[in-house]
Design a protein around this motif. Structure first.
Motif, PDB file in Angstrom:
ATOM      1  N   LEU A 248      29.175  35.072  48.720  1.00 18.91           N
ATOM      2  CA  LEU A 248      28.766  35.862  47.566  1.00 18.91           C
ATOM      3  C   LEU A 248      28.909  37.353  47.846  1.00 18.91           C
ATOM      4  CD1 LEU A 248      25.577  33.917  46.403  1.00 18.91           C
ATOM      5  CD2 LEU A 248      27.927  33.671  45.588  1.00 18.91           C
ATOM      6  N   ALA A 249      28.533  37.774  49.063  1.00 21.60           N
ATOM      7  CA  ALA A 249      28.672  39.185  49.425  1.00 21.60           C
ATOM      8  C   ALA A 249      30.140  39.607  49.432  1.00 21.60           C
ATOM      9  CB  ALA A 249      28.034  39.443  50.784  1.00 21.60           C
ATOM     10  N   ALA A 250      31.005  38.745  49.948  1.00 22.05           N
ATOM     11  CA  ALA A 250      32.437  39.058  49.996  1.00 22.05           C
ATOM     12  C   ALA A 250      33.022  39.125  48.596  1.00 22.05           C
ATOM     13  CB  ALA A 250      33.172  38.002  50.821  1.00 22.05           C
ATOM     14  N   PHE A 251      32.593  38.242  47.729  1.00 21.94           N
ATOM     15  CA  PHE A 251      33.076  38.232  46.339  1.00 21.94           C
ATOM     16  C   PHE A 251      32.707  39.539  45.644  1.00 21.94           C
ATOM     17  CE2 PHE A 251      32.295  37.211  41.813  1.00 21.94           C
ATOM     18  CZ  PHE A 251      33.555  36.762  41.456  1.00 21.94           C
ATOM     19  N   ARG A 252      31.439  39.941  45.766  1.00 19.17           N
ATOM     20  CA  ARG A 252      31.003  41.181  45.113  1.00 19.17           C
ATOM     21  C   ARG A 252      31.743  42.395  45.675  1.00 19.17           C
ATOM     22  NH1 ARG A 252      25.648  38.810  45.826  1.00 19.17           N
ATOM     23  NH2 ARG A 252      24.806  38.146  43.799  1.00 19.17           N
ATOM     24  N   LYS A 253      31.903  42.429  46.983  1.00 12.77           N
ATOM     25  CA  LYS A 253      32.568  43.566  47.616  1.00 12.77           C
ATOM     26  C   LYS A 253      34.030  43.658  47.195  1.00 12.77           C
ATOM     27  CE  LYS A 253      33.283  45.712  52.146  1.00 12.77           C
ATOM     28  NZ  LYS A 253      33.005  45.597  53.601  1.00 12.77           N
ATOM     29  N   GLU A 254      34.709  42.518  47.135  1.00  9.47           N
ATOM     30  CA  GLU A 254      36.121  42.544  46.764  1.00  9.47           C
ATOM     31  C   GLU A 254      36.314  42.970  45.317  1.00  9.47           C
ATOM     32  OE1 GLU A 254      39.829  42.908  47.515  1.00  9.47           O
ATOM     33  OE2 GLU A 254      38.484  42.182  49.101  1.00  9.47           O
ATOM     34  N   ARG A 255      35.398  42.569  44.446  1.00  6.40           N
ATOM     35  CA  ARG A 255      35.497  43.006  43.050  1.00  6.40           C
ATOM     36  C   ARG A 255      35.369  44.523  42.943  1.00  6.40           C
ATOM     37  NH1 ARG A 255      34.599  39.222  38.668  1.00  6.40           N
ATOM     38  NH2 ARG A 255      33.462  40.861  37.592  1.00  6.40           N
ATOM     39  N   GLU A 256      34.536  45.124  43.760  1.00  4.95           N
ATOM     40  CA  GLU A 256      34.444  46.585  43.757  1.00  4.95           C
ATOM     41  C   GLU A 256      35.756  47.202  44.218  1.00  4.95           C
ATOM     42  OE1 GLU A 256      31.950  48.596  42.607  1.00  4.95           O
ATOM     43  OE2 GLU A 256      31.107  46.722  41.833  1.00  4.95           O
ATOM     44  N   HIS A 257      36.394  46.599  45.240  1.00  6.07           N
ATOM     45  CA  HIS A 257      37.699  47.094  45.682  1.00  6.07           C
ATOM     46  C   HIS A 257      38.742  46.967  44.570  1.00  6.07           C
ATOM     47  CE1 HIS A 257      36.614  46.276  50.178  1.00  6.07           C
ATOM     48  NE2 HIS A 257      36.073  47.375  49.723  1.00  6.07           N
ATOM     49  N   LEU A 258      38.660  45.899  43.806  1.00 10.51           N
ATOM     50  CA  LEU A 258      39.650  45.640  42.755  1.00 10.51           C
ATOM     51  C   LEU A 258      39.518  46.607  41.575  1.00 10.51           C
ATOM     52  CD1 LEU A 258      39.689  41.732  42.763  1.00 10.51           C
ATOM     53  CD2 LEU A 258      41.606  43.237  43.336  1.00 10.51           C
ATOM     54  N   ARG A 259      38.418  47.334  41.503  1.00  8.86           N
ATOM     55  CA  ARG A 259      38.274  48.328  40.431  1.00  8.86           C
ATOM     56  C   ARG A 259      39.375  49.379  40.514  1.00  8.86           C
ATOM     57  NH1 ARG A 259      33.711  47.491  37.753  1.00  8.86           N
ATOM     58  NH2 ARG A 259      31.907  46.624  38.835  1.00  8.86           N
ATOM     59  N   ALA A 260      39.816  49.667  41.724  1.00  7.80           N
ATOM     60  CA  ALA A 260      40.833  50.696  41.915  1.00  7.80           C
ATOM     61  C   ALA A 260      42.238  50.198  41.589  1.00  7.80           C
ATOM     62  CB  ALA A 260      40.792  51.204  43.355  1.00  7.80           C
ATOM     63  N   LEU A 261      42.360  48.906  41.355  1.00 10.05           N
ATOM     64  CA  LEU A 261      43.688  48.325  41.158  1.00 10.05           C
ATOM     65  C   LEU A 261      44.280  48.693  39.810  1.00 10.05           C
ATOM     66  CD1 LEU A 261      45.730  46.408  42.521  1.00 10.05           C
ATOM     67  CD2 LEU A 261      44.610  44.518  41.328  1.00 10.05           C
ATOM     68  N   GLY A 262      43.445  48.828  38.790  1.00  9.65           N
ATOM     69  CA  GLY A 262      43.966  48.996  37.445  1.00  9.65           C
ATOM     70  C   GLY A 262      44.528  47.678  36.967  1.00  9.65           C
ATOM     71  N   GLN A 263      45.302  47.719  35.901  1.00  4.40           N
ATOM     72  CA  GLN A 263      45.901  46.483  35.405  1.00  4.40           C
ATOM     73  C   GLN A 263      46.925  45.988  36.418  1.00  4.40           C
ATOM     74  OE1 GLN A 263      46.860  47.969  31.355  1.00  4.40           O
ATOM     75  NE2 GLN A 263      45.930  46.065  30.659  1.00  4.40           N
ATOM     76  N   SER A 264      46.814  44.706  36.740  1.00  2.00           N
ATOM     77  CA  SER A 264      47.635  44.131  37.800  1.00  2.00           C
ATOM     78  C   SER A 264      48.710  43.228  37.224  1.00  2.00           C
ATOM     79  CB  SER A 264      46.747  43.313  38.739  1.00  2.00           C
ATOM     80  OG  SER A 264      47.520  42.588  39.650  1.00  2.00           O
TER      81      SER A 264
END
Length: 247
Positions: A54-70
């Protein structure tokens, strides 16, 4: 009489974030920590594994904010990346998130709802405003658990194909306005995070409102010309502020 100078007098829609906005998150998190501690997870090793996923999932979603539309599916990336990073099968990651973030919290949402939530939504609707929800997470089941699904004509989350981007990317805000049949400048977005909700709404050309503990820090966000920012700790007071220019 409406004030022609105040842009909020000409609002046609209000779009809400869900988590931390329509309900208060700290009480829910406390309830879920207790449930995780008491759940029959076949011992502390599996409990620790679930907590780590769960911690890894939440953390990765925060990283994905910088991705923009993929070019890839955001729905798939949000599971594949954290699963690979901590070395667990992707189906196990999906199962843990589904159970502990999407299903088990539903029974606790009612008591965590913002005080005056349903009455406030009703007042906004009766004032002629269209209501929608745009969240980074799936919304329908949570709105049902809060007892307010029928108040919203549009519900959208960031992994929808037409969005495929987490906030603060403006795509989801624009898509929500388009579904409601209004222009961004005729829309107010209500959220609980300056960096995600207010920044994304203003980037999309929407007015913004903050509710919750970050409302006290709203002055730290640079103003956008022609766009309004409301900040209130109380849901009823926020609704009063939204409706005041229409009185």
């Amino acid at each position: 009489m409406s004030d022609p100078v105040n842009p909020l007098a000409h609002l046609r829609a209000v779009v809400f974030d869900l988590d931390g906005t329509l309900y208060d998150q700290p009480p829910l998190r406390r309830r879920m920590l207790v449930e995780l501690a008491l759940a029959p997870l076949s011992g502390p090793v599996r409990a620790l594994r679930v907590t780590r996923m769960l911690a890894a999932f939440r953390k990765e979603r925060e990283h994905l904010r910088a991705l923009g539309q993929s070019a890839e599916s955001l729905e798939a990336l949000q599971y594949a990346r954290p699963a690979a990073r901590i070395g667990v099968p992707e189906p196990a990651m999906r199962a843990a998130v589904a159970e502990w973030m999407f299903e088990r919290p539903l029974r606790h949402l009612g008591p965590c709802a913002r005080r005056g939530l349903d009455a406030g939504l009703r007042r906004l609707s009766e004032a002629g405003l269209k209501l929608g929800v745009f969240s980074d997470y799936p919304v329908d089941a949570k709105l049902g658990a809060l007892g307010v699904r029928a108040r919203f004509s549009t519900c959208l989350d960031a992994t929808a194909p037409e969005v495929n981007a987490f906030k603060p990317h403006p795509a989801g805000f624009a898509a929500a306005a388009a579904r409601l049949g209004v222009a961004p400048h005729e829309t107010l977005y209500v959220g609980d995070r300056l960096d995600v909700d207010v920044a994304g709404a203003h980037a999309a050309g929407m007015h913004a409102a903050l509710i919750g503990h970050e409302a006290a820090r709203s002055a730290s966000l640079p103003a956008r010309e022609g766009l309004q920012l409301l900040a209130h700790l109380d849901f009823t007071e926020l609704v009063d502020a939204i409706l005041a220019p229409r009185a």
